[in-house]
Motif scaffolding. Structure first.
Motif, PDB file in Angstrom:
ATOM      1  N   THR A 460      -5.279  22.062 -13.873  1.00  0.00           N
ATOM      2  CA  THR A 460      -6.538  21.334 -14.006  1.00  0.00           C
ATOM      3  C   THR A 460      -6.349  19.849 -13.778  1.00  0.00           C
ATOM      4  OG1 THR A 460      -6.131  21.176 -16.382  1.00  0.00           O
ATOM      5  CG2 THR A 460      -7.575  22.960 -15.638  1.00  0.00           C
ATOM      6  N   SER A 461      -7.464  19.183 -13.604  1.00  0.00           N
ATOM      7  CA  SER A 461      -7.508  17.724 -13.543  1.00  0.00           C
ATOM      8  C   SER A 461      -8.709  17.268 -14.348  1.00  0.00           C
ATOM      9  CB  SER A 461      -7.648  17.248 -12.095  1.00  0.00           C
ATOM     10  OG  SER A 461      -7.869  15.846 -12.033  1.00  0.00           O
ATOM     11  N   VAL A 462      -8.537  16.198 -15.130  1.00  0.00           N
ATOM     12  CA  VAL A 462      -9.628  15.619 -15.908  1.00  0.00           C
ATOM     13  C   VAL A 462      -9.811  14.169 -15.497  1.00  0.00           C
ATOM     14  CG1 VAL A 462     -10.412  14.940 -18.201  1.00  0.00           C
ATOM     15  CG2 VAL A 462      -9.329  17.169 -17.882  1.00  0.00           C
ATOM     16  N   LEU A 463     -11.053  13.821 -15.175  1.00  0.00           N
ATOM     17  CA  LEU A 463     -11.421  12.454 -14.844  1.00  0.00           C
ATOM     18  C   LEU A 463     -12.646  12.071 -15.655  1.00  0.00           C
ATOM     19  CD1 LEU A 463     -11.248  12.567 -10.929  1.00  0.00           C
ATOM     20  CD2 LEU A 463      -9.594  11.466 -12.439  1.00  0.00           C
ATOM     21  N   THR A 464     -12.807  10.774 -15.904  1.00  0.00           N
ATOM     22  CA  THR A 464     -14.103  10.349 -16.414  1.00  0.00           C
ATOM     23  C   THR A 464     -15.140  10.627 -15.332  1.00  0.00           C
ATOM     24  OG1 THR A 464     -13.915   8.087 -15.562  1.00  0.00           O
ATOM     25  CG2 THR A 464     -13.039   8.524 -17.786  1.00  0.00           C
ATOM     26  N   GLN A 465     -16.389  10.800 -15.752  1.00  0.00           N
ATOM     27  CA  GLN A 465     -17.426  11.045 -14.750  1.00  0.00           C
ATOM     28  C   GLN A 465     -17.523   9.872 -13.780  1.00  0.00           C
ATOM     29  OE1 GLN A 465     -21.136  13.263 -15.620  1.00  0.00           O
ATOM     30  NE2 GLN A 465     -22.187  11.328 -15.186  1.00  0.00           N
ATOM     31  N   LYS A 466     -17.340   8.658 -14.296  1.00  0.00           N
ATOM     32  CA  LYS A 466     -17.374   7.488 -13.419  1.00  0.00           C
ATOM     33  C   LYS A 466     -16.318   7.585 -12.325  1.00  0.00           C
ATOM     34  CE  LYS A 466     -17.790   3.251 -15.093  1.00  0.00           C
ATOM     35  NZ  LYS A 466     -17.448   1.929 -15.711  1.00  0.00           N
ATOM     36  N   ASP A 467     -15.086   7.949 -12.694  1.00  0.00           N
ATOM     37  CA  ASP A 467     -14.021   8.043 -11.694  1.00  0.00           C
ATOM     38  C   ASP A 467     -14.267   9.192 -10.723  1.00  0.00           C
ATOM     39  OD1 ASP A 467     -12.722   5.842 -12.698  1.00  0.00           O
ATOM     40  OD2 ASP A 467     -11.302   6.988 -13.919  1.00  0.00           O
ATOM     41  N   PHE A 468     -14.803  10.303 -11.221  1.00  0.00           N
ATOM     42  CA  PHE A 468     -15.126  11.424 -10.330  1.00  0.00           C
ATOM     43  C   PHE A 468     -16.163  10.994  -9.301  1.00  0.00           C
ATOM     44  CE2 PHE A 468     -17.684  15.060  -9.070  1.00  0.00           C
ATOM     45  CZ  PHE A 468     -16.728  16.014  -8.746  1.00  0.00           C
ATOM     46  N   LEU A 469     -17.190  10.281  -9.731  1.00  0.00           N
ATOM     47  CA  LEU A 469     -18.236   9.855  -8.806  1.00  0.00           C
ATOM     48  C   LEU A 469     -17.723   8.796  -7.846  1.00  0.00           C
ATOM     49  CD1 LEU A 469     -21.265   9.778 -11.260  1.00  0.00           C
ATOM     50  CD2 LEU A 469     -20.850  11.424  -9.428  1.00  0.00           C
ATOM     51  N   ARG A 470     -16.855   7.928  -8.298  1.00  0.00           N
ATOM     52  CA  ARG A 470     -16.261   6.955  -7.379  1.00  0.00           C
ATOM     53  C   ARG A 470     -15.501   7.652  -6.252  1.00  0.00           C
ATOM     54  NH1 ARG A 470     -14.144   2.648 -11.908  1.00  0.00           N
ATOM     55  NH2 ARG A 470     -15.881   1.159 -11.739  1.00  0.00           N
ATOM     56  N   GLN A 471     -14.925   8.814  -6.573  1.00  0.00           N
ATOM     57  CA  GLN A 471     -14.144   9.547  -5.584  1.00  0.00           C
ATOM     58  C   GLN A 471     -15.022  10.341  -4.628  1.00  0.00           C
ATOM     59  OE1 GLN A 471     -10.988  11.850  -7.312  1.00  0.00           O
ATOM     60  NE2 GLN A 471     -10.553  12.971  -5.428  1.00  0.00           N
ATOM     61  N   TRP A 472     -16.131  10.905  -5.129  1.00  0.00           N
ATOM     62  CA  TRP A 472     -16.886  11.871  -4.335  1.00  0.00           C
ATOM     63  C   TRP A 472     -18.297  11.428  -3.970  1.00  0.00           C
ATOM     64  CZ3 TRP A 472     -14.077  15.387  -2.106  1.00  0.00           C
ATOM     65  CH2 TRP A 472     -12.880  15.799  -2.719  1.00  0.00           C
ATOM     66  N   ALA A 473     -18.849  10.415  -4.605  1.00  0.00           N
ATOM     67  CA  ALA A 473     -20.212   9.969  -4.295  1.00  0.00           C
ATOM     68  C   ALA A 473     -20.179   8.763  -3.363  1.00  0.00           C
ATOM     69  CB  ALA A 473     -20.953   9.614  -5.585  1.00  0.00           C
ATOM     70  N   TYR A 474     -21.260   8.557  -2.611  1.00  0.00           N
ATOM     71  CA  TYR A 474     -21.463   7.310  -1.889  1.00  0.00           C
ATOM     72  C   TYR A 474     -22.126   6.345  -2.864  1.00  0.00           C
ATOM     73  CZ  TYR A 474     -20.335   9.601   2.562  1.00  0.00           C
ATOM     74  OH  TYR A 474     -19.700  10.266   3.575  1.00  0.00           O
ATOM     75  N   VAL A 475     -21.291   5.648  -3.636  1.00  0.00           N
ATOM     76  CA  VAL A 475     -21.821   4.862  -4.753  1.00  0.00           C
ATOM     77  C   VAL A 475     -22.684   3.698  -4.287  1.00  0.00           C
ATOM     78  CG1 VAL A 475     -19.991   5.537  -6.339  1.00  0.00           C
ATOM     79  CG2 VAL A 475     -19.679   3.529  -4.876  1.00  0.00           C
ATOM     80  N   LYS A 476     -22.568   3.314  -3.034  1.00  0.00           N
ATOM     81  CA  LYS A 476     -23.421   2.221  -2.551  1.00  0.00           C
ATOM     82  C   LYS A 476     -24.892   2.627  -2.560  1.00  0.00           C
ATOM     83  CE  LYS A 476     -22.955   3.491   2.349  1.00  0.00           C
ATOM     84  NZ  LYS A 476     -22.507   3.034   3.685  1.00  0.00           N
ATOM     85  N   GLU A 477     -25.176   3.921  -2.552  1.00  0.00           N
ATOM     86  CA  GLU A 477     -26.565   4.373  -2.526  1.00  0.00           C
ATOM     87  C   GLU A 477     -27.258   4.202  -3.876  1.00  0.00           C
ATOM     88  OE1 GLU A 477     -25.512   8.290  -1.111  1.00  0.00           O
ATOM     89  OE2 GLU A 477     -26.476   7.882   0.816  1.00  0.00           O
ATOM     90  N   THR A 478     -26.490   4.032  -4.944  1.00  0.00           N
ATOM     91  CA  THR A 478     -27.080   3.834  -6.272  1.00  0.00           C
ATOM     92  C   THR A 478     -26.774   2.439  -6.820  1.00  0.00           C
ATOM     93  OG1 THR A 478     -25.134   4.892  -7.281  1.00  0.00           O
ATOM     94  CG2 THR A 478     -27.055   6.287  -6.861  1.00  0.00           C
ATOM     95  N   ARG A 479     -26.430   1.523  -5.933  1.00  0.00           N
ATOM     96  CA  ARG A 479     -26.118   0.150  -6.331  1.00  0.00           C
ATOM     97  C   ARG A 479     -27.378  -0.707  -6.232  1.00  0.00           C
ATOM     98  NH1 ARG A 479     -22.003  -1.333  -2.680  1.00  0.00           N
ATOM     99  NH2 ARG A 479     -20.569  -0.153  -4.009  1.00  0.00           N
ATOM    100  N   THR A 480     -27.662  -1.483  -7.281  1.00  0.00           N
ATOM    101  CA  THR A 480     -28.802  -2.393  -7.263  1.00  0.00           C
ATOM    102  C   THR A 480     -28.435  -3.690  -6.548  1.00  0.00           C
ATOM    103  OG1 THR A 480     -28.213  -3.396  -9.384  1.00  0.00           O
ATOM    104  CG2 THR A 480     -29.613  -1.421  -9.441  1.00  0.00           C
ATOM    105  N   ARG A 481     -29.428  -4.553  -6.319  1.00  0.00           N
ATOM    106  CA  ARG A 481     -29.159  -5.789  -5.585  1.00  0.00           C
ATOM    107  C   ARG A 481     -28.187  -6.685  -6.330  1.00  0.00           C
ATOM    108  NH1 ARG A 481     -34.817  -6.363  -5.343  1.00  0.00           N
ATOM    109  NH2 ARG A 481     -34.654  -8.501  -6.141  1.00  0.00           N
ATOM    110  N   SER A 482     -28.139  -6.573  -7.672  1.00  0.00           N
ATOM    111  CA  SER A 482     -27.213  -7.395  -8.453  1.00  0.00           C
ATOM    112  C   SER A 482     -25.778  -6.890  -8.384  1.00  0.00           C
ATOM    113  CB  SER A 482     -27.661  -7.436  -9.918  1.00  0.00           C
ATOM    114  OG  SER A 482     -27.467  -6.158 -10.523  1.00  0.00           O
TER     115      SER A 482
END
Length: 500
Positions: A460-482
């Motif tokens: 198994t592998s355990v990651l925080t949800q934040k780290d999992f999303l950083r790896q697999w999501a296009y996080v720029k799509e949920t980034r605000t202007r700030s």
């Protein structure tokens, strides 16, 4: 009817000093204030059966000896909440949450849908997102009230709904990558001869809510991986008939969604009644599900260190009383044995303190005669049994909360809460009216990982949800202007475990 009863109950709760402060829902970021999923603690007078506390309710020892022991499974066909019975704590929790006729998820839970996806890139900052979410949340409930007004509506949301479709697309990327990697291994076994995929991508999702994650995953695979989509089969295992109906409706909500119908099967049953071997390789999704798995309550004799198992008695007036007995049932016994064998890292336990200090403490005047309870995830162990025995080639992806604020007293204890007049009402006990309170537990991910590995033989592998999303999501799509990113910051108390 329950409505007048509940109204009077909640009014009493509001007048009590322990309910004068409102906390945010634990299913979103910890410091936010829009709701998701109450509490009170009654225990008995010191006796052979009941724990001594500062409270001295009516002694129910004779009733405990006389009343029949029932189970959640045995109560499934009851249309009214039982009286003059006793049951293990885990059965009380399961009956409260999942009874088909009065359970929380069967009759009370409503999952918020924000309508159109949020355009995060146009929002100034995270506070702007929160204001817009609050506005849409109020509008959503206004529409529900226009159809049927309710002061006790149990409305809550999930990251799948808030961050649609980006959260689901992250899961989809992980699934496709994992699937292609397994096909590459098959190719290697064929002496390097390139060949078409030999197996389908089979996805099981347990507890699919509104069906949003299902649609987002299938949309992504169809658009970006059409070769994989042809071989994709999506199977939902849903215990709630009402939610299964909503999921079916999702497939008819648009022409695009209707296109997935041939790939989807919705199975309206509990995973714990599963009895069909699945020989094929598959991925198993369990997101924000295991927090509602039933737990057993265990307390220990502070002098002999002997465990006692919790039961709940419901008298003829529907009042609850908590008892602890020295007879530990086979399920709880097995969990304690598995934990002792499998745990490779320290974990919190009522007996972790010095035995010398503990014995002095418990000899003080008015001290309790048992330790604080620990809540052990016996249903989670049985879930791993199902995966091992009926889905031997599964790959698990499960995500949930590793920390919850405002939990009741104990180790591994749940948060218990309801909603009344659109406000979250937390309480301080597990002994609450069945079906109107969410009961959700934090997950000890290191311990869960050890037990899963020991029971299934898988890595198994355990990651925080934040780290999992950083790896697999296009996080720029949920980034605000700030530059703030709500999808990463709102669920910092969540983790994800995957089979590797």
């Amino acid at each position: 009817m329950d409505s007048p009863l509940l109204t009077n109950l909640f009014r009493r709760l509001f007048s009590h000093r322990t309910c004068s402060r409102w906390r945010s829902t634990p299913v979103q970021r910890i410091n936010n204030s829009t709701p998701k999923r109450q509490y009170r603690q009654d225990t008995g007078r010191e006796s052979h059966w009941q724990q001594r506390t500062d409270y001295f309710p009516e002694d129910k020892t004779q009733e405990f000896k006389k009343y029949p022991m029932v189970t959640a499974e045995g109560l499934r066909h009851r249309k009214e909440r039982p009286k003059r019975v006793k049951m293990l704590t885990r059965d009380f929790i399961e009956d409260s949450l999942y009874n088909p006729n009065y359970g929380y998820f069967s009759k009370q839970a409503v999952i918020f849908s924000p309508g159109e996806p949020f355009d995060f890139n146009t929002l100034r900052d995270e506070n702007s997102f929160h204001r817009l979410l609050s506005q849409r949340y109020a509008e959503f409930e206004d529409k529900l009230d226009a159809q049927s007004h309710s002061e006790t509506r149990q409305l809550w949301y999930t990251p799948t709904e808030l961050f649609r479709p980006y959260y689901g697309e992250a899961i989809a990327r992980y699934l496709v990558e994992s699937y292609r990697a397994s096909q590459s291994q098959n190719e290697d076994l064929s002496y390097g001869i390139s060949q078409a995929p030999t197996e389908d991508l089979i996805i099981y999702e347990m507890g699919a809510g509104n069906g949003t994650l299902m649609i987002n995953i299938l949309d992504f695979i169809r658009l970006f991986h059409p070769d994989v989509y042809k071989r994709t089969k999506y199977k939902v295992i849903e215990i709630s008939s009402s939610l299964a109906s909503i999921q079916s409706s999702q497939l008819n909500s648009s022409a695009s969604a209707r296109g997935h119908a041939a790939h989807v099967e919705i199975i309206n049953r509990s995973i714990f009644s599963w009895d069909q071997p699945v020989a094929a390789s598959c991925h198993f999704l369990a997101l924000e599900v295991i927090d509602n798995f039933a737990h057993d309550a265990i307390r220990y004799d502070p002098f002999t260190e002997e465990p006692l198992q919790g039961s709940i008695l419901i008298d003829g007036d529907g009042e609850f009383y908590e008892f602890y007995t020295r007879e530990i049932d086979p399920v709880a016994t097995r969990f304690l044995q598995v934990r002792n064998i499998a745990a490779s890292r320290p974990f919190d336990h009522p007996l972790n303190s010095s035995a010398f200090v503990r014995k002095i403490k418990f000899r003080l005047p008015l001290a309790a005669n048992l330790t604080v309870p620990e809540y052990i995830p016996t249903r989670l162990m049985e879930f791993f049994d199902i995966l091992r025995d009926y889905f031997p080639r599964h790959q698990l992806l499960t995500g949930d909360f590793h920390f919850l604020p405002g939990t009741i007293k104990g180790i591994g204890s749940p948060a218990v809460q309801t909603r009344y007049q659109r406000r979250v009402v937390p309480v301080t006990t597990l002994l609450v009216l069945q079906g109107y309170f969410d009961i959700l537990f934090p997950t000890n991910f290191p311990l869960m990982e050890d037990i899963y590995r020991a029971m299934t033989g898988k890595l198994t592998s355990v990651l925080t949800q934040k780290d999992f999303l950083r790896q697999w999501a296009y996080v720029k799509e949920t980034r605000t202007r700030s530059g703030e990113n709500p999808m990463l910051s709102w669920y910092e108390n969540a983790s994800i475990m995957t089979t590797v």
